[in-house]
Write a protein that holds these residues in place. Sequence first.
Motif, PDB file in Angstrom:
ATOM      1  N   ALA A 103       0.986  -1.027  -0.130  1.00 58.50           N
ATOM      2  CA  ALA A 103       0.040   0.039   0.076  1.00 58.50           C
ATOM      3  C   ALA A 103       0.900   1.244  -0.064  1.00 58.50           C
ATOM      4  CB  ALA A 103      -0.978   0.061   1.193  1.00 58.50           C
ATOM      5  N   SER A 106       2.197   1.916  -3.456  1.00 54.32           N
ATOM      6  CA  SER A 106       0.799   2.337  -4.086  1.00 54.32           C
ATOM      7  C   SER A 106       0.546   3.899  -4.059  1.00 54.32           C
ATOM      8  CB  SER A 106      -0.535   1.740  -3.738  1.00 54.32           C
ATOM      9  OG  SER A 106      -1.127   2.198  -2.631  1.00 54.32           O
ATOM     10  N   SER A 143      -2.803  -0.871  -4.662  1.00 55.58           N
ATOM     11  CA  SER A 143      -3.695  -0.498  -3.777  1.00 55.58           C
ATOM     12  C   SER A 143      -4.502  -1.721  -3.533  1.00 55.58           C
ATOM     13  CB  SER A 143      -4.529   0.703  -4.282  1.00 55.58           C
ATOM     14  OG  SER A 143      -3.783   1.761  -4.212  1.00 55.58           O
ATOM     15  N   THR A 176      -4.042  -1.645   6.152  1.00 57.06           N
ATOM     16  CA  THR A 176      -3.732  -1.623   4.452  1.00 57.06           C
ATOM     17  C   THR A 176      -4.896  -0.605   3.834  1.00 57.06           C
ATOM     18  OG1 THR A 176      -2.777  -3.703   4.658  1.00 57.06           O
ATOM     19  CG2 THR A 176      -3.666  -2.794   2.451  1.00 57.06           C
ATOM     20  N   VAL A 180      -4.685   3.120   1.823  1.00 55.43           N
ATOM     21  CA  VAL A 180      -5.475   3.009   0.678  1.00 55.43           C
ATOM     22  C   VAL A 180      -6.225   4.292   0.678  1.00 55.43           C
ATOM     23  CG1 VAL A 180      -6.759   1.777  -1.149  1.00 55.43           C
ATOM     24  CG2 VAL A 180      -4.873   0.753  -0.196  1.00 55.43           C
TER      25      VAL A 180
END
Length: 193
Positions: A103, A106, A143, A176, A180
């Motif tokens: 994450a 991302s 993600s 997580t 995100v």
Amino acid sequence: QIRQKMNEGQKKFMSLFSGFIFGIGWLVFIDGIANYQRCFNADSKSDPCGWANWANATTTPSVVIGNSSSISTTTTATVSVGTLGNFNSFSDLSIVALPGFLALISIFLVNTVEVKDIGSESEKSPGAQAFLKVWLFLGFLFSFGAIAASIAICVVKFANNSHAKIEPGVMSIVQTVLIVISSFVLLFARLQA
């Protein structure tokens, strides 16, 4: 001009809010792992987390003879707290940190692309626009892959293991998801004109 200043204030607020969500995600994860380690390494006599009554409980039948025969069962804990979950050390638990790092990657991938550079009014070449679109797609892929990985790790490592508590897996999912969300809040803040 007032509207532009409000938008700048909103962008700053959303950026700060994104950082706050990101920090909460990591704090939740670190707290969950630290608490799990505290319980995991606890002396089985003190048992600060109440695991001994639950851990590796075995059922032994006993027969009572009287007017009628009946079978009753007794439950006893047979192992110390430090052997719960069949994990030998903290390094065995390190897999739960992987989705958080995915994450984190991302956030970098999604928020390094200027969205104006992939639009129809972009000054970039078509090849550069295609590269940026693939880059942004990879960010979204990381993600949602991080969320899927955290759920899979929670199910495989913790939910399906009757000798392990599920808290580290749940903390990984919460971490997580918050990272995100932070990434998308930051992206939305950057999209505001």
